[in-house]
Design a protein around this motif. Structure first.
Motif, PDB file in Angstrom:
ATOM      1  N   THR A 140       0.849  -1.181   0.000  1.00  0.00           N
ATOM      2  CA  THR A 140       0.000   0.000   0.000  1.00  0.00           C
ATOM      3  C   THR A 140       0.890   1.238   0.000  1.00  0.00           C
ATOM      4  N   ILE A 141       0.337   2.316  -0.532  1.00  0.00           N
ATOM      5  CA  ILE A 141       1.008   3.615  -0.546  1.00  0.00           C
ATOM      6  C   ILE A 141       0.071   4.574   0.181  1.00  0.00           C
ATOM      7  N   SER A 142       0.538   5.131   1.302  1.00  0.00           N
ATOM      8  CA  SER A 142      -0.338   5.952   2.123  1.00  0.00           C
ATOM      9  C   SER A 142       0.219   7.353   2.333  1.00  0.00           C
ATOM     10  N   HIS A 143      -0.649   8.209   2.881  1.00  0.00           N
ATOM     11  CA  HIS A 143      -0.293   9.589   3.237  1.00  0.00           C
ATOM     12  C   HIS A 143       0.297  10.351   2.046  1.00  0.00           C
ATOM     13  N   VAL A 144      -0.295  10.162   0.888  1.00  0.00           N
ATOM     14  CA  VAL A 144       0.187  10.817  -0.331  1.00  0.00           C
ATOM     15  C   VAL A 144      -0.270  12.279  -0.321  1.00  0.00           C
ATOM     16  N   ARG A 145       0.660  13.171  -0.493  1.00  0.00           N
ATOM     17  CA  ARG A 145       0.347  14.607  -0.541  1.00  0.00           C
ATOM     18  C   ARG A 145      -0.547  14.896  -1.745  1.00  0.00           C
ATOM     19  N   GLN A 146      -1.358  15.927  -1.620  1.00  0.00           N
ATOM     20  CA  GLN A 146      -2.318  16.243  -2.665  1.00  0.00           C
ATOM     21  C   GLN A 146      -1.644  16.503  -4.009  1.00  0.00           C
ATOM     22  N   GLU A 147      -0.512  17.214  -4.021  1.00  0.00           N
ATOM     23  CA  GLU A 147       0.155  17.504  -5.297  1.00  0.00           C
ATOM     24  C   GLU A 147       0.677  16.241  -5.977  1.00  0.00           C
ATOM     25  N   VAL A 148       1.098  15.264  -5.193  1.00  0.00           N
ATOM     26  CA  VAL A 148       1.538  13.982  -5.754  1.00  0.00           C
ATOM     27  C   VAL A 148       0.321  13.157  -6.152  1.00  0.00           C
ATOM     28  N   LYS A 149      -0.721  13.190  -5.327  1.00  0.00           N
ATOM     29  CA  LYS A 149      -1.953  12.465  -5.632  1.00  0.00           C
ATOM     30  C   LYS A 149      -2.561  12.960  -6.949  1.00  0.00           C
ATOM     31  N   ASP A 150      -2.486  14.273  -7.190  1.00  0.00           N
ATOM     32  CA  ASP A 150      -3.007  14.824  -8.446  1.00  0.00           C
ATOM     33  C   ASP A 150      -2.278  14.230  -9.657  1.00  0.00           C
ATOM     34  N   VAL A 151      -0.972  14.090  -9.550  1.00  0.00           N
ATOM     35  CA  VAL A 151      -0.189  13.487 -10.642  1.00  0.00           C
ATOM     36  C   VAL A 151      -0.542  12.012 -10.778  1.00  0.00           C
ATOM     37  N   PHE A 152      -0.664  11.305  -9.649  1.00  0.00           N
ATOM     38  CA  PHE A 152      -1.070   9.895  -9.682  1.00  0.00           C
ATOM     39  C   PHE A 152      -2.386   9.744 -10.431  1.00  0.00           C
ATOM     40  N   GLU A 153      -3.351  10.594 -10.098  1.00  0.00           N
ATOM     41  CA  GLU A 153      -4.670  10.497 -10.722  1.00  0.00           C
ATOM     42  C   GLU A 153      -4.623  10.871 -12.202  1.00  0.00           C
ATOM     43  N   LEU A 154      -3.832  11.874 -12.541  1.00  0.00           N
ATOM     44  CA  LEU A 154      -3.681  12.270 -13.939  1.00  0.00           C
ATOM     45  C   LEU A 154      -3.142  11.112 -14.777  1.00  0.00           C
ATOM     46  N   LEU A 155      -2.199  10.380 -14.212  1.00  0.00           N
ATOM     47  CA  LEU A 155      -1.584   9.249 -14.917  1.00  0.00           C
ATOM     48  C   LEU A 155      -2.313   7.932 -14.663  1.00  0.00           C
ATOM     49  N   GLN A 156      -3.412   7.994 -13.933  1.00  0.00           N
ATOM     50  CA  GLN A 156      -4.242   6.831 -13.615  1.00  0.00           C
ATOM     51  C   GLN A 156      -3.486   5.739 -12.853  1.00  0.00           C
ATOM     52  N   ILE A 157      -2.541   6.160 -12.028  1.00  0.00           N
ATOM     53  CA  ILE A 157      -1.748   5.225 -11.244  1.00  0.00           C
ATOM     54  C   ILE A 157      -2.621   4.385 -10.298  1.00  0.00           C
ATOM     55  N   PRO A 158      -3.608   4.970  -9.598  1.00  0.00           N
ATOM     56  CA  PRO A 158      -4.458   4.126  -8.734  1.00  0.00           C
ATOM     57  C   PRO A 158      -5.168   3.015  -9.517  1.00  0.00           C
ATOM     58  N   ASP A 159      -5.610   3.325 -10.734  1.00  0.00           N
ATOM     59  CA  ASP A 159      -6.283   2.321 -11.566  1.00  0.00           C
ATOM     60  C   ASP A 159      -5.315   1.237 -12.008  1.00  0.00           C
ATOM     61  N   ILE A 160      -4.107   1.644 -12.362  1.00  0.00           N
ATOM     62  CA  ILE A 160      -3.096   0.693 -12.833  1.00  0.00           C
ATOM     63  C   ILE A 160      -2.661  -0.242 -11.710  1.00  0.00           C
ATOM     64  N   LEU A 161      -2.441   0.325 -10.520  1.00  0.00           N
ATOM     65  CA  LEU A 161      -1.956  -0.466  -9.383  1.00  0.00           C
ATOM     66  C   LEU A 161      -3.048  -1.336  -8.779  1.00  0.00           C
ATOM     67  N   GLY A 162      -4.299  -0.937  -8.946  1.00  0.00           N
ATOM     68  CA  GLY A 162      -5.409  -1.703  -8.416  1.00  0.00           C
ATOM     69  C   GLY A 162      -6.013  -1.053  -7.187  1.00  0.00           C
ATOM     70  N   GLU A 163      -7.221  -1.462  -6.906  1.00  0.00           N
ATOM     71  CA  GLU A 163      -7.979  -0.902  -5.793  1.00  0.00           C
ATOM     72  C   GLU A 163      -7.286  -1.194  -4.466  1.00  0.00           C
ATOM     73  N   GLY A 164      -7.226  -0.179  -3.629  1.00  0.00           N
ATOM     74  CA  GLY A 164      -6.686  -0.338  -2.301  1.00  0.00           C
ATOM     75  C   GLY A 164      -5.185  -0.201  -2.160  1.00  0.00           C
ATOM     76  N   VAL A 165      -4.474   0.059  -3.257  1.00  0.00           N
ATOM     77  CA  VAL A 165      -3.029   0.219  -3.152  1.00  0.00           C
ATOM     78  C   VAL A 165      -2.695   1.637  -2.705  1.00  0.00           C
ATOM     79  N   VAL A 166      -3.255   2.642  -3.384  1.00  0.00           N
ATOM     80  CA  VAL A 166      -3.048   4.028  -2.972  1.00  0.00           C
ATOM     81  C   VAL A 166      -4.169   4.372  -2.009  1.00  0.00           C
ATOM     82  N   ILE A 167      -3.804   4.564  -0.734  1.00  0.00           N
ATOM     83  CA  ILE A 167      -4.828   4.820   0.294  1.00  0.00           C
ATOM     84  C   ILE A 167      -4.619   6.175   0.949  1.00  0.00           C
TER      85      ILE A 167
END
Length: 103
Positions: free
Chosen positions: A76-103
């Protein structure tokens, strides 16, 4: 400069990462941290002190989650700062890694 510290509890490991996860730091993480992670059932990467992740850092994260997942380790990847989370979401990293990995 990237730094990390670990806290172990039974077969679970929390890794607190501090600094930018970029091309300069991926080699350190890959060589020093990845071998350590392979011995645990669950690993949490705490990103509270990670202000920036570039494309090489994203690639490293994908590799860590995939390679450890193949060995049966839950990551799991936790406590992700909003600016990093925005990049993750832009690149669809949560979708690629699967549900529950980025928390």
């Amino acid at each position: 400069m990237i730094r990390f510290s670990t806290e172990e509890e039974n077969e679970n490991l929390e890794v607190k990462i501090e600094g930018d996860l970029d091309i300069d730091s991926t080699e350190i993480i890959d060589e020093q941290l990845l071998p350590l992670l392979k011995t645990y059932k669950t690993v949490n990467l705490n990103f509270e002190q990670v202000p920036f992740v570039d494309s090489s850092g994203m690639g490293l994260l994908l590799n860590i989650v995939q390679s450890l997942g193949e060995k049966g380790t839950e990551v799991t990847i936790s406590h992700v700062r909003q600016e990093v989370k925005d990049v993750f979401e832009l690149l669809q990293i949560p979708d690629i890694l699967g549900e529950g990995v980025v928390i």
